[in-house]
Design a protein around this motif. Structure first.
Motif, PDB file in Angstrom:
ATOM      1  N   LEU A 788     -32.054 -16.697 -19.766  1.00  0.00           N
ATOM      2  CA  LEU A 788     -30.537 -16.692 -20.426  1.00  0.00           C
ATOM      3  C   LEU A 788     -30.489 -16.102 -21.671  1.00  0.00           C
ATOM      4  O   LEU A 788     -29.562 -15.573 -22.054  1.00  0.00           O
ATOM      5  CB  LEU A 788     -29.719 -17.810 -20.117  1.00  0.00           C
ATOM      6  CG  LEU A 788     -29.498 -18.277 -18.433  1.00  0.00           C
ATOM      7  CD1 LEU A 788     -28.936 -19.587 -18.437  1.00  0.00           C
ATOM      8  CD2 LEU A 788     -28.714 -17.235 -17.572  1.00  0.00           C
ATOM      9  N   THR A 789     -31.375 -16.876 -22.442  1.00  0.00           N
ATOM     10  CA  THR A 789     -31.484 -16.391 -24.137  1.00  0.00           C
ATOM     11  C   THR A 789     -31.633 -14.921 -24.067  1.00  0.00           C
ATOM     12  O   THR A 789     -31.047 -14.175 -24.951  1.00  0.00           O
ATOM     13  CB  THR A 789     -32.367 -17.172 -24.728  1.00  0.00           C
ATOM     14  OG1 THR A 789     -32.193 -18.486 -24.401  1.00  0.00           O
ATOM     15  CG2 THR A 789     -32.260 -16.856 -26.195  1.00  0.00           C
ATOM     16  N   PHE A 790     -32.700 -14.353 -23.356  1.00  0.00           N
ATOM     17  CA  PHE A 790     -32.788 -12.926 -23.375  1.00  0.00           C
ATOM     18  C   PHE A 790     -31.457 -12.232 -23.174  1.00  0.00           C
ATOM     19  O   PHE A 790     -31.344 -11.073 -23.757  1.00  0.00           O
ATOM     20  CB  PHE A 790     -33.942 -12.667 -22.418  1.00  0.00           C
ATOM     21  CG  PHE A 790     -35.491 -12.637 -22.797  1.00  0.00           C
ATOM     22  CD1 PHE A 790     -36.062 -11.676 -23.426  1.00  0.00           C
ATOM     23  CD2 PHE A 790     -36.200 -14.086 -22.614  1.00  0.00           C
ATOM     24  CE1 PHE A 790     -37.357 -11.595 -23.756  1.00  0.00           C
ATOM     25  CE2 PHE A 790     -37.201 -13.792 -23.280  1.00  0.00           C
ATOM     26  CZ  PHE A 790     -37.908 -12.720 -23.680  1.00  0.00           C
ATOM     27  N   ALA A 791     -30.826 -12.628 -22.362  1.00  0.00           N
ATOM     28  CA  ALA A 791     -29.542 -11.840 -21.580  1.00  0.00           C
ATOM     29  C   ALA A 791     -28.540 -12.003 -22.692  1.00  0.00           C
ATOM     30  O   ALA A 791     -28.141 -11.194 -23.034  1.00  0.00           O
ATOM     31  CB  ALA A 791     -29.109 -12.513 -20.414  1.00  0.00           C
ATOM     32  N   VAL A 792     -28.658 -13.025 -23.691  1.00  0.00           N
ATOM     33  CA  VAL A 792     -27.563 -13.078 -24.593  1.00  0.00           C
ATOM     34  C   VAL A 792     -27.896 -12.143 -25.930  1.00  0.00           C
ATOM     35  O   VAL A 792     -27.035 -11.360 -26.391  1.00  0.00           O
ATOM     36  CB  VAL A 792     -27.455 -14.504 -25.349  1.00  0.00           C
ATOM     37  CG1 VAL A 792     -26.942 -14.506 -26.588  1.00  0.00           C
ATOM     38  CG2 VAL A 792     -26.863 -15.453 -24.282  1.00  0.00           C
ATOM     39  N   VAL A 793     -29.344 -12.180 -26.044  1.00  0.00           N
ATOM     40  CA  VAL A 793     -29.508 -11.108 -27.083  1.00  0.00           C
ATOM     41  C   VAL A 793     -29.625  -9.650 -26.845  1.00  0.00           C
ATOM     42  O   VAL A 793     -29.290  -8.789 -27.659  1.00  0.00           O
ATOM     43  CB  VAL A 793     -31.004 -11.647 -27.739  1.00  0.00           C
ATOM     44  CG1 VAL A 793     -31.757 -10.404 -28.471  1.00  0.00           C
ATOM     45  CG2 VAL A 793     -31.174 -12.833 -27.923  1.00  0.00           C
ATOM     46  N   TYR A 794     -29.793  -9.409 -25.409  1.00  0.00           N
ATOM     47  CA  TYR A 794     -29.702  -8.110 -25.002  1.00  0.00           C
ATOM     48  C   TYR A 794     -28.379  -7.530 -24.803  1.00  0.00           C
ATOM     49  O   TYR A 794     -27.983  -6.475 -25.487  1.00  0.00           O
ATOM     50  CB  TYR A 794     -30.229  -8.055 -23.517  1.00  0.00           C
ATOM     51  CG  TYR A 794     -30.395  -6.543 -22.890  1.00  0.00           C
ATOM     52  CD1 TYR A 794     -31.201  -5.867 -23.350  1.00  0.00           C
ATOM     53  CD2 TYR A 794     -29.060  -6.255 -22.173  1.00  0.00           C
ATOM     54  CE1 TYR A 794     -31.024  -4.586 -22.632  1.00  0.00           C
ATOM     55  CE2 TYR A 794     -28.958  -4.882 -21.579  1.00  0.00           C
ATOM     56  CZ  TYR A 794     -30.096  -4.121 -21.611  1.00  0.00           C
ATOM     57  OH  TYR A 794     -30.105  -2.885 -21.296  1.00  0.00           O
ATOM     58  N   ALA A 795     -27.217  -8.461 -24.890  1.00  0.00           N
ATOM     59  CA  ALA A 795     -25.771  -8.188 -24.768  1.00  0.00           C
ATOM     60  C   ALA A 795     -25.611  -8.118 -26.331  1.00  0.00           C
ATOM     61  O   ALA A 795     -24.420  -7.407 -26.612  1.00  0.00           O
ATOM     62  CB  ALA A 795     -25.110  -9.304 -24.384  1.00  0.00           C
ATOM     63  N   GLU A 796     -26.071  -8.795 -27.075  1.00  0.00           N
ATOM     64  CA  GLU A 796     -25.467  -8.551 -28.880  1.00  0.00           C
ATOM     65  C   GLU A 796     -26.987  -8.779 -29.737  1.00  0.00           C
ATOM     66  O   GLU A 796     -27.173  -9.873 -29.911  1.00  0.00           O
ATOM     67  CB  GLU A 796     -24.685  -9.768 -29.240  1.00  0.00           C
ATOM     68  CG  GLU A 796     -23.885  -9.782 -30.439  1.00  0.00           C
ATOM     69  CD  GLU A 796     -22.639 -10.952 -30.588  1.00  0.00           C
ATOM     70  OE1 GLU A 796     -22.434 -10.928 -31.653  1.00  0.00           O
ATOM     71  OE2 GLU A 796     -22.752 -11.548 -29.692  1.00  0.00           O
ATOM     72  N   PRO A 797     -27.346  -7.577 -29.839  1.00  0.00           N
ATOM     73  CA  PRO A 797     -28.787  -7.297 -30.599  1.00  0.00           C
ATOM     74  C   PRO A 797     -28.590  -7.341 -32.074  1.00  0.00           C
ATOM     75  O   PRO A 797     -29.615  -7.636 -32.659  1.00  0.00           O
ATOM     76  CB  PRO A 797     -29.565  -6.303 -30.086  1.00  0.00           C
ATOM     77  CG  PRO A 797     -28.556  -5.364 -29.794  1.00  0.00           C
ATOM     78  CD  PRO A 797     -27.246  -6.272 -29.340  1.00  0.00           C
ATOM     79  N   GLY A 798     -27.166  -7.085 -32.639  1.00  0.00           N
ATOM     80  CA  GLY A 798     -27.219  -6.658 -34.009  1.00  0.00           C
ATOM     81  C   GLY A 798     -27.556  -7.955 -34.957  1.00  0.00           C
ATOM     82  O   GLY A 798     -27.173  -9.036 -34.605  1.00  0.00           O
ATOM     83  N   PRO A 799     -28.380  -7.578 -36.010  1.00  0.00           N
ATOM     84  CA  PRO A 799     -28.652  -8.875 -37.033  1.00  0.00           C
ATOM     85  C   PRO A 799     -27.418  -8.995 -38.004  1.00  0.00           C
ATOM     86  O   PRO A 799     -27.437  -8.690 -39.094  1.00  0.00           O
ATOM     87  CB  PRO A 799     -29.850  -8.001 -37.845  1.00  0.00           C
ATOM     88  CG  PRO A 799     -29.577  -6.527 -37.718  1.00  0.00           C
ATOM     89  CD  PRO A 799     -28.786  -6.164 -36.474  1.00  0.00           C
ATOM     90  N   SER A 800     -26.201  -9.493 -37.202  1.00  0.00           N
ATOM     91  CA  SER A 800     -25.309 -10.206 -38.146  1.00  0.00           C
ATOM     92  C   SER A 800     -25.157 -11.678 -37.818  1.00  0.00           C
ATOM     93  O   SER A 800     -25.402 -12.037 -36.766  1.00  0.00           O
ATOM     94  CB  SER A 800     -24.149  -9.404 -37.605  1.00  0.00           C
ATOM     95  OG  SER A 800     -23.883  -9.292 -36.440  1.00  0.00           O
ATOM     96  N   ILE A 801     -24.177 -12.234 -38.729  1.00  0.00           N
ATOM     97  CA  ILE A 801     -24.159 -13.699 -38.542  1.00  0.00           C
ATOM     98  C   ILE A 801     -22.507 -14.025 -37.635  1.00  0.00           C
ATOM     99  O   ILE A 801     -21.691 -13.547 -38.414  1.00  0.00           O
ATOM    100  CB  ILE A 801     -24.046 -14.492 -39.789  1.00  0.00           C
ATOM    101  CG1 ILE A 801     -25.598 -14.302 -40.337  1.00  0.00           C
ATOM    102  CG2 ILE A 801     -23.797 -15.856 -39.556  1.00  0.00           C
ATOM    103  CD1 ILE A 801     -25.803 -15.058 -41.544  1.00  0.00           C
ATOM    104  N   ARG A 802     -22.924 -14.331 -36.628  1.00  0.00           N
ATOM    105  CA  ARG A 802     -21.377 -14.657 -35.854  1.00  0.00           C
ATOM    106  C   ARG A 802     -20.653 -15.950 -36.550  1.00  0.00           C
ATOM    107  O   ARG A 802     -21.318 -16.761 -36.700  1.00  0.00           O
ATOM    108  CB  ARG A 802     -21.634 -14.948 -34.587  1.00  0.00           C
ATOM    109  CG  ARG A 802     -22.360 -13.834 -33.851  1.00  0.00           C
ATOM    110  CD  ARG A 802     -22.192 -14.055 -32.147  1.00  0.00           C
ATOM    111  NE  ARG A 802     -23.433 -15.083 -32.079  1.00  0.00           N
ATOM    112  CZ  ARG A 802     -24.678 -14.942 -31.686  1.00  0.00           C
ATOM    113  NH1 ARG A 802     -24.879 -13.935 -31.664  1.00  0.00           N
ATOM    114  NH2 ARG A 802     -25.170 -15.990 -31.293  1.00  0.00           N
ATOM    115  N   ARG A 803     -19.307 -15.534 -36.664  1.00  0.00           N
ATOM    116  CA  ARG A 803     -18.547 -16.521 -37.278  1.00  0.00           C
ATOM    117  C   ARG A 803     -17.373 -17.015 -36.274  1.00  0.00           C
ATOM    118  O   ARG A 803     -16.348 -17.939 -36.596  1.00  0.00           O
ATOM    119  CB  ARG A 803     -17.849 -16.234 -38.543  1.00  0.00           C
ATOM    120  CG  ARG A 803     -18.758 -15.891 -39.469  1.00  0.00           C
ATOM    121  CD  ARG A 803     -18.483 -15.254 -40.788  1.00  0.00           C
ATOM    122  NE  ARG A 803     -17.512 -14.012 -40.487  1.00  0.00           N
ATOM    123  CZ  ARG A 803     -18.474 -12.843 -40.272  1.00  0.00           C
ATOM    124  NH1 ARG A 803     -19.740 -12.788 -40.636  1.00  0.00           N
ATOM    125  NH2 ARG A 803     -17.795 -11.846 -40.239  1.00  0.00           N
TER     126      ARG A 803
END
Length: 960
Positions: A788-803
């Motif tokens: 599931l973690t793979f899926a999360v990173v695949y959906a949002e791979p950009g190197p930014s900090i989410r707020r």
């Protein structure tokens, strides 16, 4: 050909004669003629070529031929290219995106050149001829594998292929699915003939659709086809370099970063048309979240790949494996679970159906029923197509979904019934399999460490404090940020972490913070990996345990000082395990030096001393096991541990606070306010933190199961008994159930114990069949969270900090901007969880009442009154609390009930309000307000909240 030589798409005489073979052949011939006529009509229509997928490929070739290859994965550039080629005619949604990798685009450039010089019709005609040639080759390969070269059965096979709806559909729209089907069969034939170079070349052809490749790589690794993997890797590296030279050095990075954003440009072929799990979910849940369905599909695909790897590894260990059967299962599973399979790609299903039928035949098993089942696929897909045309979506899904599920079930069940293609009697795990497992573990660790890029409410405070310490060149005791801290001493017990976090941000911005987080998180996971590998060398045992623990720990890899606790505690666990298992005392002398770093970065250093205590108990249990009636020997071999405990305890005093730090830690441990109001201090529950609850429960069940099986069916081994190992995990697991913030520590300690106990379980006795099944299911479930973690990173791979959601359901961004625009200064009473952000944005003009430093600065009563004032229980709130201090402004989230009482209070006047927060100013009766507003124009509320983490240091910007 005689009746004894049928194949995958041919039925046995007795079975087919019930529906005479000639009738089946005629039916398939009629279907084939109908589909061929429909394809021809589509191509010859006014916009048949323009509206096909061939235009998508032409758009990519056009960009390359016109020197814009670097913009190959730019949506605007693709749209411009397609508009140019179609004379302004758009696909549905404005774009049908090109999603294939760079080398696939380069390979088709000659067709683009022909289209440029001789027109689209000539290029499409040549492309169609190539597809028809591939169709003939596919037919020849299927008949060769099924040993049906001539006669009546040959035509039964050929007509069944032509009657399969996706065959002529892929020709009509100009897709590459026939090439992928041929490449799959060619790869299988090359593997059977041990032609490594040919197999590597065909494997590279399959990378045109990269999602097909991972299960095949797993297959090759488990079947020890290392020359193929090495050659394919070398050729792939060469193609990657060639693509980078031709299209620009950043082309592969662009492909990886833009792929997910481009996937939403489907044209008219939305996910509902996909013939896979994702398509079924989209149709069955028409109003469901597309992002959620996509994430579920990706996770299911990864889970299917992992499950296939585990099953294949188990079969190889028992010496029973069939290349054809395994190849069929690998390809069938990835076609069903692959998140991007459209109707034309279903043509590849011919390959697993063919391979598995022949595998059953080679094994002298009952293959004819499966052949009859395979012959029903053309009719099933035709019925599905007709139902879809009538708007009967659910029935259409069943028409193609049921055959796929049945095929997968039959393949999975029949794999063990196939004869071994290359029997291997040795039960030892192949070296290549161990390397593949380690590689997958490394990839999983990297993804999990990187996955959590969520800002913490206190992050802005950590940066402010670190900046303050460096500017003043000393550790500050008097707080400059809060106006309610007068008379209190700031216990700066995390100063080291604050300085390092600020330094990373100052020099690297958001990327610097991500790099620091990944460095510390990577160190923790490396120690975890080493500890688990010390406990077990069996990939089927240690890999699922590592994946589960990795997903549990990395969930807490936020930009916080706790990162140092995770890294230091993991190192403690590794060195203590090596002492207990190997008697290695060298690592124990490192622990006091690690403690010096730990005690100056985070208060979790107490966990290190606890780990030493648990190790002491395990060492004593080993002595008791050897000499249960000799109390004088109970402490034998514990002297190095006593020295480590004493030296580490002394090292805790090497901090600027000395003994006062211990007094603060004890106060923190007995402070109950946090457990009442702050989520991470509360007990684990599905409502509070469902991820941690499920992972912790799974860890607990795996520990209990492994301990019980090791106790009942375990191999005898020196050291502590299984019950003692399991008992050592109980304190941390209990602490985790009482407070969710302890989950990562429990995972770091428990995972190596599970691996150790799992490696001792004997599964070679007949009575252990139920134990094997239970242990197998638990290990499979252990891999789910990381997938599931793979899926999360695949959906949002950009190197930014989410707020998003960092500051709660509401945020103060609009109110902060209002204060800044009007140049308002003074003291602002604010919720504890907003204080750090407001300090970062408005200090020194505005000082806050409370922030995340909690009782390290403020009195316990102050913290409690703040949390009660902003609680959801209005009866707890005292509206006089803000005025007990020199408060000028009051900020209240709109979801707090106290807001109504403050609005009716004459001592406050409303200055600003939006959907998230309301700002009040303090009014003294008979006196003029101490503030004035300079904003004369209507105020626009910011749509998003920014904290300056993606801008230069000291930035103050609100994104609108």
């Amino acid at each position: 050909m005689s009746d004894t030589t049928g194949g995958a798409l041919t039925a046995a005489p007795r079975r087919v004669d019930r529906l005479p073979r000639r009738f089946v052949a005629v039916l398939h011939a009629l279907l084939a003629l109908g589909f061929a006529g429909g394809a021809l009509h589509r191509v010859l229509s006014a916009n048949g070529i323009v509206d096909s997928d061939f235009t998508v490929f032409r758009g990519a070739w056009w960009l390359i031929l016109h020197g814009r290859g670097g913009a190959l994965y730019d949506a605007a550039a693709q749209r411009t290219a397609q508009l140019t080629l179609t004379n302004g005619r758009e696909f549905a949604g404005g774009l049908l995106a090109f999603l294939n990798p760079p080398h696939a685009a380069l390979a088709g450039v000659p067709f683009g050149w022909i289209g440029e010089h001789f027109g689209a019709t000539a290029a499409f005609a040549l492309w169609t001829c190539a597809n028809l040639a591939l169709l003939f080759r596919l037919d020849a390969l299927v008949r060769r594998i099924l040993d049906a070269p001539r006669g009546e059965f040959r035509w039964l096979v050929t007509l069944a292929i032509l009657a399969f709806y996706p065959v002529f559909y892929t020709v009509a729209i100009g897709q590459v699915s026939l090439l992928l089907a041929v490449a799959s069969l060619e790869l299988l034939c090359a593997l059977e003939q041990r032609r490594a170079r040919t197999a590597a070349a065909w494997l590279l052809v399959l990378t045109i659709k990269p999602q097909l490749v991972p299960p095949i790589i797993v297959l090759l690794a488990c079947h020890a086809y290392s020359p193929v993997l090495i050659l394919a890797g070398g050729l792939g590296a060469g193609l990657a370099i060639l693509s980078a030279v031709a299209l620009g050095p950043a082309i592969w990075l662009e492909y990886a970063s833009q792929l997910h954003s481009l996937e939403r440009f489907f044209g008219a072929g939305t996910p509902a048309y996909m013939v896979n799990l994702r398509g079924a979910l989209t149709r069955v849940v028409p109003n469901g979240s597309t992002d959620a369905i996509y994430a579920i599909s990706v996770a299911a695909w990864l889970a299917a790949t992992a499950a296939f790897a585990m099953v294949l590894a188990r079969r190889r260990r028992t010496g029973v494996a069939s290349l054809r059967a395994d190849f069929a299962l690998a390809l069938g599973a990835t076609l069903f679970f692959n998140p991007h399979v459209f109707p034309q790609d279903a043509v590849i299903w011919i390959v697993p159906l063919t391979a598995f039928t022949q595998a059953l035949r080679d094994a002298q098993r009952s293959w004819k029923p499966f052949a009859v089942f395979a012959l029903s696929w053309p009719a099933a897909f035709t019925i599905g197509r007709l139902l879809d045309g009538q708007g009967m979506s659910a029935a259409a899904v069943l028409a193609w979904l049921l055959p796929m599920l049945c095929a997968l079930a039959l393949m999975a069940r029949g794999c063990n019934a196939t004869a071994p293609e290359r029997s291997r009697a040795a039960l030892t795990t192949p070296r290549l399999l161990r390397a593949a497992a380690s590689t997958f573990a490394l990839v999983a660790a990297v993804v999990c460490v990187y996955s959590v890029r969520q800002a913490d409410p206190d992050l802005w405070g950590y940066l402010s404090y670190g900046r303050l310490f460096l500017e003043r060149g000393a550790i500050v005791r008097d707080d400059p940020f809060a106006y309610t801290s007068s008379g209190h001493t700031w216990v700066t017990f995390e100063y080291g972490a604050h300085v390092l976090l600020w330094t990373a941000f100052h020099y690297g911005g958001a990327l610097g913070l991500i790099a620091l987080k990944c460095l510390l998180g990577g160190a923790a996971l490396y120690c975890l990996f080493a500890a688990i590998r010390d406990a077990s060398d069996q990939p089927p045992v240690w890999l699922p345990v590592f994946l589960l623990a990795t997903s549990a720990v990395s969930r807490y890899f936020l930009f916080r000082p706790q990162l140092f606790t995770f890294a230091c505690f993991a190192l403690f666990v590794l060195l203590l395990r090596r002492f207990l298992l190997r008697g290695d005392t060298r690592g124990l002398w490192v622990l006091p030096f690690v403690m010096v770093l730990w005690v100056n970065t985070h208060g979790g250093f107490v966990a290190g001393l606890g780990a030493l205590g648990l190790a002491m108990g395990l060492r004593v249990s080993a002595n008791v096991r050897l000499r249960p009636f000799d109390p004088r020997r109970f402490l034998a071999g514990t002297l190095p541990l006593w020295f480590a405990v004493a030296a580490s305890a002394a090292a805790t005093l090497l901090n600027p606070l000395g003994l006062r730090l211990w007094r603060y830690v004890l106060t923190e441990l007995t402070h109950n306010t946090n457990r009442q109001y702050i989520a991470e201090w509360r007990p684990v529950s599905l409502s509070n933190d469902p991820w941690s609850a499920m992972v912790l429960t799974l860890l607990t069940v795996m520990l209990i199961t492994a301990a019980w099986l090791a106790h009942r069916r375990g191999r005898t081994a020196a050291g502590p008994p299984p019950i003692a190992w399991a008992a050592s995990c109980v304190p941390l697991i209990a602490m985790s159930y009482l407070s969710v913030r302890h989950v990562p520590l429990a995972a770091l300690w428990t995972a190596p114990v599970i691996a150790l106990l799992g490696s001792r379980i004997r599964m070679d006795v007949p009575a252990a069949i139920h134990s094997r099944r239970l242990w197998f299911v638990l290990r499979g479930l252990g891999a789910v969270p990381v997938l599931l973690t793979f899926a999360v990173v695949y959906a949002e791979p950009g190197p930014s900090i989410r707020r998003t959601g960092t500051l709660g359901r509401t945020d103060p961004c609009g109110a902060v901007d209002f204060l800044r625009r009007n140049h308002l200064t003074g003291n602002l009473y604010t919720p504890l969880w907003w204080g750090a952000y407001i300090t970062w944005e408005l200090h020194p003009d505005v000082r806050v009442s409370m922030d995340g430093r909690n009782i390290s600065l403020f009195a316990g009563d102050q913290v409690l009154e703040n949390l009660r004032f902003y609680s959801q229980n209005v009866d707890e709130a005292d509206e006089n609390v803000p005025l007990r201090y020199a408060t000028d402004f009051l900020l209240i989230p709109t979801d707090r009930p106290i807001i109504q009482r403050v609005r009716s209070d004459e001592r406050w006047t409303q200055l600003y309000a939006d959907r998230d927060a309301v700002l009040f100013g303090h009014v003294i009766a008979g006196a003029a307000p101490s503030f004035s507003l300079s904003t004369s124009t209507p105020y626009s509320v910011p749509e998003t909240c920014s904290a300056g983490l993606d801008t230069a240091p000291f930035a103050r910007r609100i994104a609108r």
